[in-house]
Design an enzyme around this catalytic site. Structure first.
Site, PDB file in Angstrom:
ATOM      1  CG  ASP A 170      -0.204  -0.109   2.520  1.00 27.22           C
ATOM      2  OD1 ASP A 170       1.023  -0.365   2.494  1.00 27.22           O
ATOM      3  OD2 ASP A 170      -0.837   0.060   3.579  1.00 27.22           O
ATOM      4  CG  HIS A 217      21.884   6.134 -17.594  1.00 28.62           C
ATOM      5  ND1 HIS A 217      20.798   6.258 -18.418  1.00 28.62           N
ATOM      6  CD2 HIS A 217      22.638   7.235 -17.821  1.00 28.62           C
ATOM      7  CE1 HIS A 217      20.902   7.389 -19.120  1.00 28.62           C
ATOM      8  NE2 HIS A 217      22.014   7.987 -18.779  1.00 28.62           N
ATOM      9  CG  ASP A 263      25.136  12.146 -14.461  1.00 30.06           C
ATOM     10  OD1 ASP A 263      24.378  13.074 -14.130  1.00 30.06           O
ATOM     11  OD2 ASP A 263      25.148  11.659 -15.600  1.00 30.06           O
ATOM     12  CG  ASP A 302      22.164  15.774 -16.524  1.00 33.38           C
ATOM     13  OD1 ASP A 302      22.827  15.091 -15.738  1.00 33.38           O
ATOM     14  OD2 ASP A 302      21.835  15.380 -17.672  1.00 33.38           O
ATOM     15  CG  HIS A 347      27.444   9.130 -23.571  1.00 32.47           C
ATOM     16  ND1 HIS A 347      27.640  10.488 -23.669  1.00 32.47           N
ATOM     17  CD2 HIS A 347      28.327   8.686 -22.634  1.00 32.47           C
ATOM     18  CE1 HIS A 347      28.597  10.850 -22.817  1.00 32.47           C
ATOM     19  NE2 HIS A 347      29.037   9.777 -22.185  1.00 32.47           N
ATOM     20  CG  HIS A 361      20.312  15.850 -22.422  1.00 27.27           C
ATOM     21  ND1 HIS A 361      19.711  16.386 -21.297  1.00 27.27           N
ATOM     22  CD2 HIS A 361      21.353  15.116 -21.970  1.00 27.27           C
ATOM     23  CE1 HIS A 361      20.361  15.969 -20.216  1.00 27.27           C
ATOM     24  NE2 HIS A 361      21.375  15.212 -20.596  1.00 27.27           N
ATOM     25  CG  HIS A 386      17.409  12.714 -20.929  1.00 29.59           C
ATOM     26  ND1 HIS A 386      17.460  11.363 -20.744  1.00 29.59           N
ATOM     27  CD2 HIS A 386      18.630  13.179 -20.525  1.00 29.59           C
ATOM     28  CE1 HIS A 386      18.655  11.015 -20.254  1.00 29.59           C
ATOM     29  NE2 HIS A 386      19.368  12.112 -20.117  1.00 29.59           N
ATOM     30  CD  GLU A 421      25.265  14.282 -20.967  1.00 33.49           C
ATOM     31  OE1 GLU A 421      25.583  13.307 -20.286  1.00 33.49           O
ATOM     32  OE2 GLU A 421      24.108  14.717 -21.051  1.00 33.49           O
ATOM     33  CE1 TYR A 460      31.448   7.466 -18.889  1.00 30.96           C
ATOM     34  CE2 TYR A 460      31.431   7.687 -21.287  1.00 30.96           C
ATOM     35  CZ  TYR A 460      31.058   8.145 -20.042  1.00 30.96           C
ATOM     36  OH  TYR A 460      30.288   9.284 -19.940  1.00 30.96           O
ATOM     37  NE  ARG A 470      27.886  11.178 -17.578  1.00 31.42           N
ATOM     38  CZ  ARG A 470      27.772   9.899 -17.254  1.00 31.42           C
ATOM     39  NH1 ARG A 470      28.422   8.975 -17.936  1.00 31.42           N
ATOM     40  NH2 ARG A 470      27.022   9.513 -16.225  1.00 31.42           N
ATOM     41  CD  GLU A 524      25.343  15.713 -17.747  1.00 36.60           C
ATOM     42  OE1 GLU A 524      25.503  14.807 -16.912  1.00 36.60           O
ATOM     43  OE2 GLU A 524      24.363  15.769 -18.506  1.00 36.60           O
TER      44      GLU A 524
END
Ligand code: GLY
Ligand code: MN
Ligand code: MN
Length: 496
Positions: A67, A289, A307, A318, A399, A403, A410, A427, A431, A448, A450
């Site tokens: 619930d 991600h 990130d 972001d 990638h 964006h 996004h 960004e 890797y 990365r 960004e």
């Protein structure tokens, strides 16, 4: 009996008004004003075709387990157009004025009715009066009124809406989202199969494609009121990165590091994270991600990729920083880091009104590919030497680079040419997971960087500049003391 009913009604009205007053007094005062949403509804109306109506539904409530539900998050289009943060609601916007329910109107909002018991648990609902007063609607009705609302959708040339994903559950609420959708489907004579237009393009007036294009056009260009909230969300996120740089030390867990960012967000009253926080040390950082954040102890010598974005009054940042856990980049880590930095700079250089979006990616990819050839990680910049056949992506830069951000991380927006007052990320990343066809000295290096930018006519403004980007600036800041250094918790493993 009648007297008792009246007394009870008065009693519940009193409870609700006390709850409402309390909650109103406590609310932040810098939400988007109702005039903003009203003006956005007019902007949508201006873009709608002649003799059309647009219909928007609030987001569904999602169940977590038993619930307990996930924290409710309004559908961003719905929020953009109404400022309403409650579920089980539907919005109608008409291109032209309509004579309906003995009045002239060009929009109407249906919201949840008051419910004393539910409000006792979950807090006050706006109700139709609140929706008119606080959200600035000339007419608002309650969900159950939608069924009997006298509207003949067949007389419009176009009924604009988003097609249904059939993933809304029925709840115990009267006139819940499930019911509202069913009523709407009945009213528009929705065909058995979907998507609507592909089946019988000429035989109905249902349009499930135009709304996304219009809303992308509108939401992609930020208004001053939105920029104020976005700047705040980005600043908060960048301060989170700064504070974590000072606090970072080997032995912390990924979850603990995540919690420090999010603690900073709460200090500045950001309600949520705009997306699940990504905090990955070593090879975990190579998972684009990675949201498990389960590593119990980040190690001396590792890089950690963070990130995260604060969501402030609906608007999300972001921002990614990658830093050495022990405060000093190794030679290889610094080489890769500085290459990613150079790639980001190449995109920043050309980021301005008029630049095609895809040129930003091309600028970053050129720097990264050529740099990796120079380092011997790629044989050449030919696609056969760069593309990983298993994923079909650039092996070490798999990638995109940019964006829109806004009510979604996004965000909706047009992706052809940059325009002034778009807010976007840049960004790039590299890797190199363990097992890659590269010398072992490069393995487990994820980087990365960004940042968030406001596009202008002359260039772009770096919004996330409170978090250092350069490798030497990061190292210098990581030397500074942190208020989190003083935190000590009881040991629960050895009963001390
Ligand atoms: N945080 C997800 C992304 O950078 O797009
Ligand atoms: Mn991003
Ligand atoms: Mn990100």
């Amino acid at each position: 009996m009648k007297v008792l009913t009246s007394i009870l009604t008065l009693f519940f009205a009193l409870i609700i008004s006390v709850l409402c007053v309390g909650q109103t007094a406590d609310r932040p005062t810098d939400y988007l004003p109702s005039d903003f949403h009203k003006e956005r509804r007019q902007a949508l109306r201006d873009e709608m075709p002649e003799n059309s109506v647009a219909v928007f539904f609030s987001n569904p409530i999602r169940n977590r387990s038993n619930d307990v539900n996930f924290v409710y998050h309004q559908d961003p289009d719905f929020y953009y157009l109404t400022g309403h943060r409650e579920p089980h609601s539907v919005l109608l916007i008409f291109k032209e004025e309509q004579n309906l329910i003995k009045t002239t109107l060009n929009e109407i909002l249906f919201v949840r009715a008051h419910h004393a018991l539910k409000e006792l648990y979950d807090g006050a609902r706006l109700g139709k009066e609140g929706a008119m007063e606080r959200l600035g609607f000339q007419i608002a009705l309650e969900g159950p009124d939608f069924k009997k609302f006298p509207i003949d959708f067949s007389r419009f040339d176009k009924v604009l809406f988003y097609d249904f994903k059939n993933d809304v559950r029925q709840t115990k609420e009267k006139a819940d989202l499930y019911d509202l959708i069913e009523v709407f489907k009945e009213k528009i004579n929705y065909p058995d199969q979907s998507p609507v237009l592909k089946i019988e393009p000429k035989k109905n007036n249902l349009d499930v494609t135009s709304l996304n294009m219009i809303m992308s056009r509108l939401r992609g260009i930020k208004k001053p009121e939105e920029l104020t909230l976005l700047r705040r969300a980005v600043n908060i996120s960048a301060i989170g990165q700064r504070e974590v740089m000072k606090a970072m030390r080997p032995g912390m867990s990924e979850a603990e590091i995540q919690s420090l960012h999010e603690y900073v967000y709460k200090i500045y009253q950001a309600e949520y994270e705009g997306y699940p926080s990504i905090v990955g040390a070593g090879h975990n950082g190579c998972v684009l991600h990675y949201i498990d954040n389960y590593k119990p102890s980040v190690e001396n010598g590792e890089l950690i990729l963070m990130d995260l974005g604060a969501e402030y009054h609906g608007y999300t940042a972001d921002v990614t920083r990658t830093i050495p856990v022990n405060g000093k980049f190794t030679k290889e880590q610094k080489t890769i880091y500085d290459l990613v930095y150079k790639a980001q700079e190449a995109a920043i250089e050309i980021c301005r009104e008029g630049t095609p979006f895809k040129k930003l990616y091309a600028a970053t990819a050129m720097v990264i590919n050529e740099g990796l050839v120079e380092l011997g990680l790629y044989k050449s910049t030919d696609s056969t030497d760069i593309i990983n056949p298993e994923t079909g992506r650039n092996r070490y830069y798999p990638h995109g680079c940019c964006h829109h951000i806004g009510l979604d991380v996004h965000d909706k927006g047009e992706y052809d040419i940059l325009k002034a007052n778009m807010v976007i990320t840049i960004e790039p990343g590299i890797y190199i997971p363990e097992g890659s066809p590269a010398d072992k000295k490069w393995w487990n290096i994820p980087v990365r960087i960004e940042d968030d930018f406001l596009v202008t006519e002359e260039g772009c403004e770096l919004l996330s500049d409170m978090a250092p980007r350069k490798s030497d600036e990061i190292e210098a800041l990581m030397d500074a003391p942190s208020p989190f250094d003083a935190i000590e918790m009881p040991d629960i493993d050895n009963n001390k």
